[in-house]
Design an enzyme around this catalytic site. Structure first.
Site, PDB file in Angstrom:
ATOM      1  N   LYS A   5      -6.031   3.805   9.110  1.00 53.89           N
ATOM      2  CA  LYS A   5      -5.110   4.735   8.450  1.00 53.89           C
ATOM      3  C   LYS A   5      -5.612   6.163   8.522  1.00 53.89           C
ATOM      4  O   LYS A   5      -4.842   7.110   8.762  1.00 53.89           O
ATOM      5  CB  LYS A   5      -4.901   4.308   6.993  1.00 53.89           C
ATOM      6  CG  LYS A   5      -4.152   2.981   6.856  1.00 53.89           C
ATOM      7  CD  LYS A   5      -3.997   2.559   5.403  1.00 53.89           C
ATOM      8  CE  LYS A   5      -3.212   1.270   5.302  1.00 53.89           C
ATOM      9  NZ  LYS A   5      -3.034   0.808   3.913  1.00 53.89           N
TER      10      LYS A   5
ATOM     11  N   SER B   6       0.801  -1.228   0.000  1.00 56.02           N
ATOM     12  CA  SER B   6       0.000   0.000   0.000  1.00 56.02           C
ATOM     13  C   SER B   6       0.833   1.277   0.000  1.00 56.02           C
ATOM     14  O   SER B   6       0.268   2.375  -0.046  1.00 56.02           O
ATOM     15  CB  SER B   6      -0.943   0.011   1.211  1.00 56.02           C
ATOM     16  OG  SER B   6      -0.212  -0.001   2.412  1.00 56.02           O
TER      17      SER B   6
END
Length: 801
Positions: free
Chosen positions: A719, A676
């Site tokens: 996140k 990611s």
């Protein structure tokens, strides 16, 4: 023919040379004795065929008897007569008459005397010797004869007298003895008594063996009884008179009768109890069986808690114990609603997955409280032995049942809430795979007949409510398939503030013994404590920091420096120390080659800085920061994309012949992996090679392909929370993750500018301070910029800005 008074005998045969006492009660017999005493004292003794006849005639008597002399006669007070007679000579009955004499009616017998024979020869001597030896053996075995009876017979030299003496001492039937008396030939009589003795010897030897065996058994039993009584006395002295073991069997029988055991369990318990009854109490096997019965009968067979079915009350309990977590609470209430309606525990097992400190274990307690179930927690962290779940076989020394059965005994009910804590921390080694052993436990279709290796009896776990907790989904697929995953993401700053004000502060005030009003933590002070002293997904560190403030407050009060303490942002540093974290990075300068990425970890989301610089070289890429295999491949893929698209971003391909690229992710000791960070890598490379700074208030996450497409990522909420905690203003996420924004709390969406992107070009346009200008670059330019033989390039291009 000679006549003698007749004395009929019951159950006895008198032989010549035999002295025997007789008790006479019949009138005719007494009259016959008195007549004999009045004359020559001789009397004819004859045995009856049937001893039950009181007045026998010739048909009721044997033909052969013995002429005897009355040695002594004594009249007893009850009318009977005791007489001592001695046999002299055999005689045959010829006639029998009834007479009436001076002493009353009596029987008079006419007899013929039988002359005795005296045979001689080797055969007679051998037979006599064998009879004497056999009789000696017989006398030893028979308790009715003296031990020296055999030696006394050895002195008799006449064969007939020897046969009569042996027959008189044999314990034979009347008919057998009469047959010996009727035989006139001494040799035949010897053969007859020899055969009788052989039969009796066999019987006596068997009786002797039986007596010996019984005696030994009795001695052993008496010895064990004596020793057991001694042991009980010693245990009584040592234990202060504990008499509990005496009624142990009775207590077990009573338990088996009272408990609602299953059919198999009852049969097993009765079988083991029968074994226990036949064993010595102190034997090792008896101890094993007692322990087994204690476990089997200690299970709460048929006992169930009364469950609460009020959904509103359950919602109130969850709301009172936990702030936020609305999605999780809704799923739990739906689960309980189905159970309340169907009265069955059908459906998948709940598995609460989230970072530490977000309330997974306490949620399990709240569910138990809301449903009225007993709460049992079993930590699976570090468990590597399959026997911890299924138990050990009873053949092993020190064997025990598994944790499932043990905790059922502790719960004392068959429908508790069983919390399997930290199920993702299960280990695996040569002792088995406990995660695989849990497959049966956690399958509603199979656990109705769960069998523990120790019990060897089916236990019904279908009424047990299983709830699992985990930090990650690093579990076997088969186990995951049996559970419904409920994710608990981290808390926002506002949620932490509410949790602390509602629960944590009051809990620590009580734990430290502070009185009301002595410790006050203002909302602003609490917010600064969250911002500058904690950076976590849960609230565990926050609770420790509040406990630290409470301790310092208590010390100041006990030292007399303050009577009450109020903590505000101004004096927070005096109690909590220097700030550990910086909140917000918007005041930092925009830097070239420094990109803020977002990472997911088991403890929540984290900010991930990606740094990139160029150094002289030949176009290689170096990576540092303990990167995993997937992330290292992502760096190579990002570099290939940048090289392929370089001119469109204002990067001359010739720079890759002169420069190496170094990518570093700080906190080098922390392992990092995952795809990611792809768009962050590309942005850092482009910024370094073009010299355009990256905006400091922008964070990004997304996987990149060689074509520049941005792919979806996981852990979006964690996140975004990390970005919010770090003071980031703008977050770039993949377009494919736009659908996940619906589940993100509103205060997170309001605190951040979240921009979905689908291509790297969009990322660069948003993340870089200025847009890179494309350049024209041909293959000829590329060749002209190659190094010469001397190592210097033919054409030195100007530096790109």
């Amino acid at each position: 023919m000679t006549t003698y008074p007749l004395l009929p005998l019951r159950d006895i045969v008198v032989f010549p040379g035999m002295v025997v006492p007789l008790f006479v009660g019949r009138e005719k017999s007494v009259a016959a004795l008195e007549a004999a005493m009045a004359g020559t004292k001789d009397i004819f003794l004859l045995a009856q065929l049937d001893p039950g006849i009181d007045d026998p005639d010739s048909d009721d008597l044997y033909d052969t008897g013995v002429i005897a002399k009355v040695l002594q006669l004594l009249k007893l007070p009850d009318g009977t007569v005791r007489v001592l007679v001695e046999g002299h000579q055999r005689a045959h009955l010829v006639s029998l008459d009834a007479e009436t004499g001076a002493h009353g009616a009596l029987l008079v017998a006419g007899v013929e005397l039988v002359e005795s024979e005296t045979p001689t020869g080797a055969e007679v001597s051998a037979m006599m010797r064998q009879v004497v030896e056999q009789f000696g053996e017989y006398a030893k075995l028979s308790k009715k004869l003296p031990q020296d009876a055999g030696s006394q017979l050895g002195e008799i030299e006449d064969a007939g007298k020897l046969a009569d003496a042996v027959a008189a001492n044999l314990a034979a039937k009347v008919s057998d003895k009469q047959s010996v008396l009727s035989q006139s030939n001494p040799l035949s009589r010897l053969e007859m008594v020899l055969s009788f003795m052989e039969g009796e010897l066999g019987v006596l030897q068997v009786e002797r063996k039986i007596r010996g065996r019984v005696k030994r058994q009795m001695e052993k039993t008496q010895r064990e009884y004596y020793l057991n009584e001694q042991l009980k006395a010693i245990q009584s002295e040592l234990g202060g008179g504990d008499e509990g073991s005496a009624n142990e069997i009775d207590e077990l029988v009573e338990k088996i009768e009272k408990l609602k055991l299953s059919k198999d369990a009852r049969a097993k318990a009765i079988t083991e109890l029968k074994k226990l009854k036949t064993m010595q109490p102190m034997s090792a096997e008896a101890t094993v069986i007692r322990n087994y019965l204690d476990v089997l009968l200690g299970l709460p067979w048929g006992k169930r808690s009364k469950l609460k079915r009020d959904i509103g009350a359950a919602q109130a309990v969850l709301d009172a114990d936990h702030y936020a977590l609305d999605k999780v609470k809704d799923r739990i209430i739906e689960y309980l609603a189905v159970q309340a309606r169907t009265n069955k525990l059908k459906g998948p097992i709940l598995c609460l997955v989230g970072p530490p400190g977000v309330g997974k274990t306490s949620l399990g307690k709240s569910i138990a409280k809301a449903t009225g179930r007993q709460f049992i927690r079993q930590s699976l962290g570090g468990v590597r032995d399959e026997a911890e779940i299924r138990g050990h076989r009873r053949t092993y020394i020190g064997s025990l049942p598994g944790k499932v059965v043990t905790n059922l005994r502790k719960a004392e009910t068959m429908n508790p809430l069983f919390l399997l804590d930290e199920i993702d921390k299960l280990g695996q080694d040569f002792r088995g795979d406990p995660a695989s052993a849990l497959l049966e436990v956690l399958d509603p279709e199979q656990n109705a007949k769960f069998q523990d290796h120790y019990l060897e009896v089916d236990v019904d776990l279908s009424d047990v409510m299983f709830v699992c907790t985990a930090n990650s989904l690093n579990l076997p697929q088969a186990l995951l398939d049996r559970m419904e995953i409920i994710r608990l993401e981290g808390y926002t700053e506002d949620e932490k503030l509410q949790i602390a004000e509602r629960h944590l502060v009051a809990k620590q005030v009580e734990a430290h013994g502070l009185k009301k009003g002595e410790f006050t933590l203002t909302t602003e002070g609490l917010r600064d404590l969250i911002r500058y002293y904690t950076r976590e997904a849960g609230v565990r560190t926050l609770e420790r920091e509040i406990a630290r403030l409470a301790r310092k407050t208590l010390r100041r009060i006990l030292e007399g420096k303050d009577s009450a303490v109020t903590i505000t942002p101004e004096n927070l540093a005096d109690f909590a120390g220097v700030r550990k974290f910086r909140h917000g990075v918007s005041d930092e300068e925009n830097q070239v080659g420094a990109v803020t990425g977002l990472a997911w970890t088991e403890v929540g989301g984290e900010l991930l800085t990606i740094e990139s610089v160029t150094v002289p070289g030949k176009g290689a890429v170096r990576t540092t920061g303990k990167l995993g295999e997937v992330m290292s491949e992502g760096v190579q893929m990002a570099f290939s994309f940048v090289k392929a698209r370089g001119p469109s971003y204002g990067i001359k391909p010739s720079i890759f012949h002169r420069k190496d690229l170094h990518i570093h992710l700080p906190e080098g000791a922390v392992p990092k992996d995952g795809p990611s960070a792809g768009i962050g890598m590309v942005t850092a490379m482009v910024s370094t090679l073009t010299g355009i700074p990256v905006r400091a208030d922008v964070a990004m996450t997304g996987e990149v392909t060689l074509r520049g497409r941005v792919l979806a990522i996981g852990g979006l909420k964690e996140k975004l929370l990390a970005a919010l905690r770090g003071g980031i203003k703008t977050v770039l996420i993949p377009e494919e993750n736009r659908k996940d924004l619906a589940e993100i709390p509103a205060n997170i969406r309001d605190g951040l500018e979240i921009i979905p992107v689908s291509h790297v070009d969009e990322v660069l346009a948003l993340a870089l301070v200025s847009r890179p200008e494309p350049i024209e670059w041909t293959e000829a330019d590329d060749l002209a910029s190659q190094p010469t033989a001397g190592g210097a390039p033919a054409i030195v291009p100007p530096t790109a800005h």
